[in-house]
Structures are given as C-alpha cells and as structure tokens.
Design a protein around this motif. Structure first.
Motif, PDB file in Angstrom:
ATOM      1  N   PHE A 128     -14.657  21.449  -1.083  1.00 58.47           N
ATOM      2  CA  PHE A 128     -13.559  20.592  -0.654  1.00 58.47           C
ATOM      3  C   PHE A 128     -13.541  19.240  -1.353  1.00 58.47           C
ATOM      4  O   PHE A 128     -12.509  18.830  -1.903  1.00 58.47           O
ATOM      5  N   ILE A 129     -14.653  18.533  -1.356  1.00 59.03           N
ATOM      6  CA  ILE A 129     -14.681  17.189  -1.947  1.00 59.03           C
ATOM      7  C   ILE A 129     -14.390  17.245  -3.443  1.00 59.03           C
ATOM      8  O   ILE A 129     -13.619  16.431  -3.963  1.00 59.03           O
ATOM      9  N   GLY A 130     -14.975  18.188  -4.137  1.00 59.83           N
ATOM     10  CA  GLY A 130     -14.699  18.330  -5.573  1.00 59.83           C
ATOM     11  C   GLY A 130     -13.224  18.594  -5.826  1.00 59.83           C
ATOM     12  O   GLY A 130     -12.635  18.055  -6.778  1.00 59.83           O
ATOM     13  N   THR A 131     -12.617  19.409  -4.976  1.00 58.54           N
ATOM     14  CA  THR A 131     -11.207  19.709  -5.114  1.00 58.54           C
ATOM     15  C   THR A 131     -10.350  18.465  -4.868  1.00 58.54           C
ATOM     16  O   THR A 131      -9.442  18.160  -5.634  1.00 58.54           O
TER      17      THR A 131
ATOM     18  N   GLU B 251      -2.410  16.110   9.778  1.00 55.72           N
ATOM     19  CA  GLU B 251      -2.888  17.409  10.290  1.00 55.72           C
ATOM     20  C   GLU B 251      -2.788  17.384  11.804  1.00 55.72           C
ATOM     21  O   GLU B 251      -3.289  16.459  12.442  1.00 55.72           O
ATOM     22  N   ASP B 252      -2.162  18.399  12.392  1.00 56.38           N
ATOM     23  CA  ASP B 252      -1.988  18.412  13.846  1.00 56.38           C
ATOM     24  C   ASP B 252      -3.116  19.115  14.590  1.00 56.38           C
ATOM     25  O   ASP B 252      -3.247  18.943  15.798  1.00 56.38           O
ATOM     26  N   ASN B 253      -3.951  19.866  13.895  1.00 55.82           N
ATOM     27  CA  ASN B 253      -5.056  20.558  14.547  1.00 55.82           C
ATOM     28  C   ASN B 253      -6.273  19.638  14.589  1.00 55.82           C
ATOM     29  O   ASN B 253      -6.794  19.232  13.542  1.00 55.82           O
ATOM     30  N   LEU B 254      -6.716  19.288  15.801  1.00 59.18           N
ATOM     31  CA  LEU B 254      -7.793  18.320  15.972  1.00 59.18           C
ATOM     32  C   LEU B 254      -9.081  18.743  15.267  1.00 59.18           C
ATOM     33  O   LEU B 254      -9.735  17.926  14.612  1.00 59.18           O
ATOM     34  N   MET B 255      -9.449  20.016  15.372  1.00 59.94           N
ATOM     35  CA  MET B 255     -10.685  20.474  14.725  1.00 59.94           C
ATOM     36  C   MET B 255     -10.597  20.370  13.206  1.00 59.94           C
ATOM     37  O   MET B 255     -11.539  19.929  12.549  1.00 59.94           O
ATOM     38  N   ASN B 256      -9.458  20.750  12.644  1.00 66.87           N
ATOM     39  CA  ASN B 256      -9.273  20.616  11.194  1.00 66.87           C
ATOM     40  C   ASN B 256      -9.314  19.150  10.777  1.00 66.87           C
ATOM     41  O   ASN B 256      -9.918  18.796   9.768  1.00 66.87           O
ATOM     42  N   MET B 257      -8.657  18.295  11.571  1.00 73.37           N
ATOM     43  CA  MET B 257      -8.646  16.865  11.266  1.00 73.37           C
ATOM     44  C   MET B 257     -10.058  16.297  11.286  1.00 73.37           C
ATOM     45  O   MET B 257     -10.444  15.551  10.369  1.00 73.37           O
ATOM     46  N   GLU B 258     -10.833  16.634  12.311  1.00 69.27           N
ATOM     47  CA  GLU B 258     -12.193  16.106  12.410  1.00 69.27           C
ATOM     48  C   GLU B 258     -13.049  16.550  11.230  1.00 69.27           C
ATOM     49  O   GLU B 258     -13.801  15.755  10.674  1.00 69.27           O
ATOM     50  N   LEU B 259     -12.925  17.805  10.829  1.00 69.86           N
ATOM     51  CA  LEU B 259     -13.712  18.306   9.703  1.00 69.86           C
ATOM     52  C   LEU B 259     -13.313  17.616   8.404  1.00 69.86           C
ATOM     53  O   LEU B 259     -14.174  17.122   7.661  1.00 69.86           O
ATOM     54  N   VAL B 260     -12.027  17.550   8.131  1.00 70.68           N
ATOM     55  CA  VAL B 260     -11.548  16.922   6.893  1.00 70.68           C
ATOM     56  C   VAL B 260     -11.943  15.447   6.861  1.00 70.68           C
ATOM     57  O   VAL B 260     -12.468  14.950   5.855  1.00 70.68           O
ATOM     58  N   ALA B 261     -11.725  14.732   7.955  1.00 67.14           N
ATOM     59  CA  ALA B 261     -12.068  13.306   8.002  1.00 67.14           C
ATOM     60  C   ALA B 261     -13.564  13.099   7.814  1.00 67.14           C
ATOM     61  O   ALA B 261     -13.987  12.191   7.082  1.00 67.14           O
TER      62      ALA B 261
ATOM     63  N   ILE C 160       1.070  17.959  -5.906  1.00 63.02           N
ATOM     64  CA  ILE C 160       0.336  18.159  -7.157  1.00 63.02           C
ATOM     65  C   ILE C 160      -0.578  19.380  -7.044  1.00 63.02           C
ATOM     66  O   ILE C 160      -1.231  19.751  -8.004  1.00 63.02           O
ATOM     67  N   GLY C 161      -0.604  20.004  -5.873  1.00 63.14           N
ATOM     68  CA  GLY C 161      -1.396  21.206  -5.664  1.00 63.14           C
ATOM     69  C   GLY C 161      -1.555  21.472  -4.191  1.00 63.14           C
ATOM     70  O   GLY C 161      -0.896  20.834  -3.369  1.00 63.14           O
ATOM     71  N   TYR C 162      -2.422  22.446  -3.874  1.00 60.85           N
ATOM     72  CA  TYR C 162      -2.660  22.707  -2.461  1.00 60.85           C
ATOM     73  C   TYR C 162      -4.085  23.168  -2.217  1.00 60.85           C
ATOM     74  O   TYR C 162      -4.755  23.660  -3.116  1.00 60.85           O
ATOM     75  N   ILE C 163      -4.524  22.950  -0.997  1.00 60.93           N
ATOM     76  CA  ILE C 163      -5.829  23.398  -0.525  1.00 60.93           C
ATOM     77  C   ILE C 163      -5.550  24.329   0.643  1.00 60.93           C
ATOM     78  O   ILE C 163      -4.859  23.952   1.590  1.00 60.93           O
ATOM     79  N   SER C 164      -6.064  25.540   0.566  1.00 54.20           N
ATOM     80  CA  SER C 164      -5.802  26.483   1.644  1.00 54.20           C
ATOM     81  C   SER C 164      -6.804  26.313   2.774  1.00 54.20           C
ATOM     82  O   SER C 164      -7.936  25.884   2.568  1.00 54.20           O
ATOM     83  N   LYS C 165      -6.332  26.610   3.987  1.00 55.63           N
ATOM     84  CA  LYS C 165      -7.177  26.579   5.174  1.00 55.63           C
ATOM     85  C   LYS C 165      -7.468  28.014   5.571  1.00 55.63           C
ATOM     86  O   LYS C 165      -6.598  28.864   5.392  1.00 55.63           O
ATOM     87  N   PRO C 166      -8.623  28.290   6.120  1.00 52.41           N
ATOM     88  CA  PRO C 166      -9.664  27.304   6.407  1.00 52.41           C
ATOM     89  C   PRO C 166     -10.250  26.762   5.112  1.00 52.41           C
ATOM     90  O   PRO C 166     -10.365  27.491   4.124  1.00 52.41           O
TER      91      PRO C 166
END
Length: 123
Positions: A111-114, A8-18, A99-105
């Motif tokens: 998220f974790i269940g997905t 992920e190249d977006n720092l805010m998205n990366m921090e949230l996901v991590a 195997i699938g996708y998760i849409s942003k935001p």
C-alpha cells in the motif's frame, strides 16, 4: 511531509488506511462523505486524495467531477480507492480524472509503495 485526504465511509477501512499512512510519516485528514471532503478541501491543501467511489449521498465519481471542475482543486492528484476492480474500471476512473486506483481490500504490504508511486506520478 505529505498531506493526504482520505475519503472513505467504512470506519475499518479508514482506520487501516490512516494508520498505514501516519505510520509512514504522512499527514492524514479523514472525510467520511462528500460534504466532509469539500469542507476539508476548503481548509487545507493536499498532495493527494484517496477517494472511495461508493459513498453515501454524493458518490466518489461526483466528488471527482466537482474537484476537477474547480480551478482551485483540479491540480490535486486523486486516486480511486475502491472495491470496484472489474475490467474497465481503471480506465473509467482515469478518464474521469484519477491518476490511478487502489483496489480494496488493500494489500497492506504494498500500500505505502503504491501511494508513494502515485504521489511521484502526480508531482
């Protein structure tokens, strides 16, 4: 413990996901572009890759193609993590090897269940 590569190249998205993944007991490796992703893939074994499709330089579809062409990597389950949530995109990602996708935001509450459902699907 599940090991997940997040590309992920977006720092805010990366921090949230991590943060969400680590808070739920998962090991996370971060890559901000295709080069970093392949460096990580050469060093470690992952249970799942969360792959942003819109990346600088090598985009996510090219990364996915190279992963699926590599006999040492093609067994790793890949989930598109993308703001591209238009009709037909999920089919395009699956046809390419996801195997699938998760849409942003991302939806923090599901998220974790997905992610866990994709890990079970790929197992």
């Amino acid at each position: 413990m599940a090991s997940i590569l997040v590309v992920e190249d977006n720092l805010m998205n990366m921090e949230l996901v991590a943060y969400l993944l680590k808070s739920n007991g998962m090991e996370v490796t971060q890559a901000f572009d295709g080069l970093e992703a392949f460096e990580a893939l050469n060093k470690s074994i992952f249970d799942l890759i969360l792959l942003d499709i819109q990346l600088p330089g090598m985009d996510g579809m090219e990364i996915l193609k190279r992963i699926k062409e590599n006999p040492n990597l093609k067994q790793i389950s890949v989930v598109a993590l993308t703001a591209h949530a238009m009709q037909g995109d999920e089919e395009k990602f699956i046809d390419a090897g996801c195997i699938g996708y998760i849409s942003k935001p991302i939806d923090v509450s599901s998220f974790i269940g997905t992610v866990q459902s994709f890990m079970n699907k790929g197992a």
